[in-house]
Design a protein around this motif. Structure first.
Motif, PDB file in Angstrom:
ATOM      1  N   LYS A  40       0.816  -1.218   0.000  1.00 16.15           N
ATOM      2  CA  LYS A  40       0.000   0.000   0.000  1.00 16.15           C
ATOM      3  C   LYS A  40       0.849   1.267   0.000  1.00 16.15           C
ATOM      4  O   LYS A  40       0.369   2.338  -0.364  1.00 16.15           O
ATOM      5  CB  LYS A  40      -0.924   0.015   1.215  1.00 16.15           C
TER       6      LYS A  40
ATOM      7  N   LEU B  12      -4.912   6.942   0.937  1.00 16.51           N
ATOM      8  CA  LEU B  12      -5.417   5.722   0.303  1.00 16.51           C
ATOM      9  C   LEU B  12      -6.879   5.885  -0.109  1.00 16.51           C
ATOM     10  O   LEU B  12      -7.298   5.396  -1.172  1.00 16.51           O
ATOM     11  CB  LEU B  12      -5.274   4.528   1.265  1.00 16.51           C
TER      12      LEU B  12
ATOM     13  N   GLU C  83      -8.700   5.164  -3.704  1.00 18.64           N
ATOM     14  CA  GLU C  83      -9.714   4.119  -3.806  1.00 18.64           C
ATOM     15  C   GLU C  83     -11.104   4.656  -4.139  1.00 18.64           C
ATOM     16  O   GLU C  83     -11.972   3.918  -4.578  1.00 18.64           O
ATOM     17  CB  GLU C  83      -9.772   3.347  -2.489  1.00 18.64           C
ATOM     18  N   SER C  84     -11.313   5.952  -3.926  1.00 22.06           N
ATOM     19  CA  SER C  84     -12.633   6.524  -4.189  1.00 22.06           C
ATOM     20  C   SER C  84     -12.868   6.566  -5.689  1.00 22.06           C
ATOM     21  O   SER C  84     -11.977   6.851  -6.480  1.00 22.06           O
ATOM     22  CB  SER C  84     -12.723   7.937  -3.600  1.00 22.06           C
TER      23      SER C  84
END
Length: 233
Positions: free
Chosen positions: A103, A227, A231-232
């Motif tokens: 990540k 993050l 990811e949105s």
């Protein structure tokens, strides 16, 4: 969690004690090409400075995938107590949860603010790269900075750390004596100065300036926010 935050602040002023164990976070760095690139960057410094060019990121030591959604840069000094606190209390959890899972990518930059022990520590950790043990040696040096940093001959103490980690202490000492990585350390220091940094530790998380020592919870909140942006939909 609140307990983690409380522990961080409880140890803020007294984390670096001589009894810290010689158990480091072991993460191998086998990217020898990156080492060669850093040396090339250091050799090119005069031309870069003449053109006003920022020293490249390849003078840092990286862990994690290049395409990670979160990029964390740290500028630190091996004789900075707050850097030592972050290295022993905050970063191991960040490495485990975010870097090892892909990540985040973490890049460490040397920023020795004073000559002497700070530079010796930086060169020692870099020399451990030759034995794929940069991160393990770094953790020890940060955790025991009060011990080796006050020695008349810190190199001898650092060799003992290397031996305790199962490294070839003699080879590491030879590397230190030859100052193999001095130019790279100085290039990293110059990069920090070009960025206008004047204290350690200083972080950049996806380009966002995050100065000072931060607890795991504080770092986690910033990373999770970055993050979420990725990811949105």
């Amino acid at each position: 969690m609140a307990s983690s935050q409380g522990k961080f602040y409880a140890l803020l002023g007294a984390v670096l004690v001589a009894g810290v164990a010689l158990i480091g976070y072991v993460a191998v760095n086998k990217n020898r090409r990156a080492v060669a690139d850093a040396a090339e960057t250091a050799a090119a410094l005069p031309a870069m400075l003449a053109e006003g060019e920022l020293v490249g990121e390849d003078v840092g030591v990286a862990m994690g995938p290049e395409d990670a959604p979160v990029i964390i840069h740290e500028y630190a000094d091996y004789q900075c107590p707050y850097c030592g606190m972050v290295a022993t209390l905050t970063l191991p959890q960040i490495f485990e949860e975010y870097v090892q899972t892909g990540k985040a990518r973490f890049v460490f930059f040397d920023y020795p603010l004073n000559p002497g022990a700070s530079e010796i520590g930086a060169e020692a950790a870099r020399c451990a790269i030759d034995q794929d043990a940069f991160w393990a040696m770094q953790k020890v040096l940060f955790g025991r900075m009060q011990e080796w940093g006050t020695k008349r001959n810190p190199n001898r103490q650092i060799r003992e750390y290397a031996d305790a980690l199962g490294l070839d202490g003699g080879a590491l000492l030879e590397c230190m004596d030859s100052h193999k990585y001095r130019d790279v350390v100085m290039a990293s220091q110059l990069r920090a100065r070009q960025l206008g940094l004047n204290s350690t530790p200083t972080f950049f998380i996806n380009g966002q300036l995050v100065p000072g020592a931060k607890s795991y919870d504080q770092m986690k909140a910033i990373i999770d926010e970055e993050l979420a942006k990725v990811e949105s939909p």
